[in-house]
Motif scaffolding. Structure first.
Motif, mmCIF file in Angstrom:
data_model
loop_
_atom_site.group_PDB
_atom_site.id
_atom_site.type_symbol
_atom_site.label_atom_id
_atom_site.label_comp_id
_atom_site.label_asym_id
_atom_site.label_seq_id
_atom_site.Cartn_x
_atom_site.Cartn_y
_atom_site.Cartn_z
ATOM 1 N N THR A 16 4.041 59.903 -87.029
ATOM 2 C CA THR A 16 4.849 60.659 -87.978
ATOM 3 C C THR A 16 4.866 62.107 -87.520
ATOM 4 N N LYS A 18 5.965 65.795 -88.567
ATOM 5 C CA LYS A 18 6.325 66.632 -89.717
ATOM 6 C C LYS A 18 6.584 68.050 -89.234
ATOM 7 N N THR A 30 13.512 72.333 -95.844
ATOM 8 C CA THR A 30 12.391 71.401 -95.820
ATOM 9 C C THR A 30 12.924 70.063 -95.340
ATOM 10 N N ASN A 32 12.371 66.009 -94.444
ATOM 11 C CA ASN A 32 11.580 64.834 -94.745
ATOM 12 C C ASN A 32 11.335 64.078 -93.437
ATOM 13 N N PRO A 33 10.067 63.829 -93.072
ATOM 14 C CA PRO A 33 9.793 63.161 -91.799
ATOM 15 C C PRO A 33 10.273 61.712 -91.746
ATOM 16 N N HIS A 34 10.636 61.131 -92.888
ATOM 17 C CA HIS A 34 11.074 59.740 -92.903
ATOM 18 C C HIS A 34 12.601 59.604 -92.914
ATOM 19 N N SER A 43 9.642 61.019 -83.268
ATOM 20 C CA SER A 43 8.462 60.205 -83.570
ATOM 21 C C SER A 43 8.484 58.897 -82.802
ATOM 22 N N VAL A 67 -0.405 61.661 -86.985
ATOM 23 C CA VAL A 67 0.461 62.558 -87.748
ATOM 24 C C VAL A 67 0.444 63.910 -87.049
ATOM 25 N N ALA A 69 1.905 67.762 -87.111
ATOM 26 C CA ALA A 69 2.524 68.799 -87.933
ATOM 27 C C ALA A 69 2.919 69.973 -87.045
#
Length: 199
Positions: A16, A18, A30, A32-34, A43, A67, A69
């Motif tokens: 993931t 972010k 902002t 959304n990572p999904h 990813s 994950v 970031a």
């Protein structure tokens, strides 16, 4: 994770990516990572690159979750994230076939030279009124194997591609040396701490 995604003979890798809202100087949204297409795509590339080097058969019915970031997006987001993920995997002690090292390469159409490790300004600068040509490359340096190449621009000729791949391979070799030095330094620090010696 869905039950159908679990490999009974190997581990599954879940990545993931972010991005902090303050990471990019130009875009303060902002994400959304999904659902953000760029983050989901990056990813997936990182996941496939890690699957190429991790010895997943040693961990059947397991899940490796990574994950990442991004706190500052100054250019080269994908190579930096991939290199950080590889170093995190090595620090966790997971066995790998080889390092995976990534770097980005651009091609200046006016001077016909390859530029290694692009920053945000290099990525956005137009050359001769055309969008910059960018290529992201990841290799396994000891095996001399290309794991990932990603280019979103049209290349003018095969020689441009060859020039960019050659520059990317050299850049990845240099990155591999730096990463290997960092891993050796970390390992010696951990070893001396386990033996009760302070650095």
């Amino acid at each position: 994770i869905r039950r159908s995604d679990v490999g009974f003979d190997r581990a599954s890798v879940d990545v993931t990516l972010k991005m902090a809202p303050f990471a990019a100087a130009t875009d303060r949204r902002t994400s959304n990572p999904h659902t953000d297409r760029r983050l989901v795509e990056a990813s997936r590339w990182i996941q496939r690159s890690l699957e190429a080097t991790l010895l997943l058969h040693l961990y059947p019915r397991s899940r490796i979750e990574i994950v990442i970031a991004i706190l500052a997006d100054d250019g080269g987001r994908l190579p930096a994230a991939l290199n950080a993920a590889v170093l995190a995997v090595l620090d966790a002690g997971l066995p790998v076939k080889d390092f995976v090292c990534a770097c980005s390469v651009g091609y200046a159409l006016t001077t016909q030279t390859a530029l290694v490790d692009l920053n945000r300004k290099d990525e956005l600068t137009q050359h001769a009124g055309q969008a910059p040509v960018r290529l992201t490359c990841a290799i396994m340096p000891h095996r001399n194997t290309i794991v990932l190449t990603q280019c979103e621009n049209r290349l003018s000729s095969v020689t441009v591609l060859e020039t960019m791949l050659e520059a990317a391979t050299e850049g990845c070799q240099l990155m591999a040396e730096m990463m290997q030095a960092a891993v050796h330094e970390r390992a010696s620090t951990v070893l001396s701490a386990q033996q009760g010696q302070l650095p």
